[in-house]
Design a protein around this motif. Sequence first.
Motif, PDB file in Angstrom:
ATOM      1  N   THR A  57     -19.962 -41.639   0.767  1.00 24.86           N
ATOM      2  CA  THR A  57     -19.941 -41.151  -0.506  1.00 24.86           C
ATOM      3  C   THR A  57     -21.310 -40.683  -0.895  1.00 24.86           C
ATOM      4  O   THR A  57     -22.268 -41.356  -0.931  1.00 24.86           O
ATOM      5  N   HIS A 101      -4.470 -46.826   6.827  1.00 25.18           N
ATOM      6  CA  HIS A 101      -5.544 -45.907   6.321  1.00 25.18           C
ATOM      7  C   HIS A 101      -6.803 -46.168   6.820  1.00 25.18           C
ATOM      8  O   HIS A 101      -7.679 -45.384   7.116  1.00 25.18           O
ATOM      9  N   ILE A 102      -7.137 -47.657   7.205  1.00 30.94           N
ATOM     10  CA  ILE A 102      -8.650 -48.084   7.691  1.00 30.94           C
ATOM     11  C   ILE A 102      -8.556 -47.297   9.102  1.00 30.94           C
ATOM     12  O   ILE A 102      -9.635 -46.679   9.622  1.00 30.94           O
ATOM     13  N   GLU A 158      -9.281 -43.543   8.675  1.00 33.05           N
ATOM     14  CA  GLU A 158     -10.540 -43.188   8.459  1.00 33.05           C
ATOM     15  C   GLU A 158     -11.641 -43.512   9.566  1.00 33.05           C
ATOM     16  O   GLU A 158     -12.386 -42.537   9.897  1.00 33.05           O
ATOM     17  N   THR A 203      -8.646 -53.658   2.319  1.00 32.12           N
ATOM     18  CA  THR A 203      -8.967 -52.353   1.295  1.00 32.12           C
ATOM     19  C   THR A 203     -10.409 -52.761   0.601  1.00 32.12           C
ATOM     20  O   THR A 203     -11.262 -51.723   0.922  1.00 32.12           O
ATOM     21  N   LYS A 204     -10.471 -53.737   0.130  1.00 30.38           N
ATOM     22  CA  LYS A 204     -11.810 -54.117  -0.648  1.00 30.38           C
ATOM     23  C   LYS A 204     -13.021 -54.233   0.338  1.00 30.38           C
ATOM     24  O   LYS A 204     -13.951 -53.708   0.260  1.00 30.38           O
ATOM     25  N   HIS A 223     -13.023 -53.014   3.617  1.00 33.10           N
ATOM     26  CA  HIS A 223     -13.323 -51.523   4.000  1.00 33.10           C
ATOM     27  C   HIS A 223     -14.279 -50.694   2.997  1.00 33.10           C
ATOM     28  O   HIS A 223     -15.120 -50.108   3.563  1.00 33.10           O
ATOM     29  N   LEU A 224     -13.721 -50.892   1.879  1.00 33.56           N
ATOM     30  CA  LEU A 224     -14.644 -50.036   0.793  1.00 33.56           C
ATOM     31  C   LEU A 224     -16.006 -50.437   0.696  1.00 33.56           C
ATOM     32  O   LEU A 224     -16.794 -49.637   0.631  1.00 33.56           O
ATOM     33  N   THR A 225     -16.265 -51.722   0.853  1.00 35.24           N
ATOM     34  CA  THR A 225     -17.490 -52.309   0.582  1.00 35.24           C
ATOM     35  C   THR A 225     -18.351 -52.152   1.735  1.00 35.24           C
ATOM     36  O   THR A 225     -19.519 -51.764   1.744  1.00 35.24           O
ATOM     37  N   THR A 284     -17.794 -49.433   3.940  1.00 28.60           N
ATOM     38  CA  THR A 284     -18.192 -48.093   4.165  1.00 28.60           C
ATOM     39  C   THR A 284     -19.282 -47.615   3.246  1.00 28.60           C
ATOM     40  O   THR A 284     -20.133 -46.776   3.387  1.00 28.60           O
ATOM     41  N   THR A 285     -19.176 -48.465   1.887  1.00 32.99           N
ATOM     42  CA  THR A 285     -20.332 -47.889   0.911  1.00 32.99           C
ATOM     43  C   THR A 285     -21.721 -48.280   1.059  1.00 32.99           C
ATOM     44  O   THR A 285     -22.628 -47.548   1.091  1.00 32.99           O
TER      45      THR A 285
END
Length: 388
Positions: free
Chosen positions: A3, A69-70, A73, A299-300, A302-304, A306-307
């Motif tokens: 991001t 999805h993971i 990516e 999901t949470k 992976h998002l954390t 990658t961010t």
Amino acid sequence: MMTLSQTITMGTHPLGTGRPSPARITSTLDSRLLAGKGKIAASKQWADEPWPLIEPPSRTRRTGHPAQHIANEVAHTHNAMLRGLNALYLQAPYIRSPADVADFCFLAHVWAAWVRDYHSHKEGVMIPKFEDALGLERGGLRRPALACTAEGEGEGGWMGDGNGNGDGKGKEKVGEGEGNIPALLQSILDHTAATHADPSSYSPSTLQSLLSTLASTLVPHLHNQIPLLQQMQNLCLTLDSLPPSPSPSPSPSPSPSSSATTTQPPSRRSTPASSLSSRPQTLSPPKPPTSPAISTLLTKTHLTATTTFSASLDPFTSLPMIVRLRDITYDGRTHDGGVWPRLSVPALHAVADRLSPKHAGSWRFLPCDVWGRPRESEFIGEGEGRSE
């Protein structure tokens, strides 16, 4: 994977200190790409070889489940690494002038540092967090994939030396030799740093040898980790289908008669037994504790992860490189649409106009432009290459 708005400056790259910004480089392939609707007829080797790219799961199936999805990516990220590896290996013999050597070694250094940091974050943070979400012990997520093998492709597959000189076996167990990846990357970092400081010491064969040695371990690891992540879907379905643990039944409440005959003297404010008998008591059982589905936790996580990693990237080195290592003609052909990474037009303009000029000379060697459109390299196939 990243991001842009969440990235922070980590300081000027050590190899870029004091170097003037070369002129902006434009792709000579852009007009042909646009005219051909994204199709190119490359006349030279391109960055999808000698080590093969990964087919992202989204190319053949919908990635509706978080685990898919993971995996998708991560496959795009791994393909960016493979394009960088191939581009460096293919162009190394054709780099001649001291200025080109310095820019080329700077790019190799940035690439190796990115791969090293991503590998460390993924193996040390992301995957352990996935195991926590799945209730597995450390290393448990890797264990079911140990029986998998990586099938070689072409002559020697990705186990070859980059010239098709493989060992003929074309297979390697998952996890074998992966502990050497950081050390192999560090060897490339040390070599490119020294060569950047003294371009006259540039040795194409030495750099190619270091890249090939790394590839023999890194490439199978990158390929094999995608099915490893995909297996999380079956683990999620199994865990989510398990019935919740039974809650302890509430202890029975005392009957009205027992309240009336209690040995303890009633307090002045206590309700008389006669009124208890006329008022029916209804005790609601306690609600069982609720927890999010395992897939939601993945999901949470992976998002954390990658961010956090994206925030550590140097916007003047890693970001201009990464956006030029994605190929919209390959990564963009998905079952459910989209291009990795999903960057807005303003974000790409920011990369092109504000982040790229500082080290523009190094981005000449990347296989795509800032929009993710493939371009041929002017440094591949010129003459016989540099002799040592």
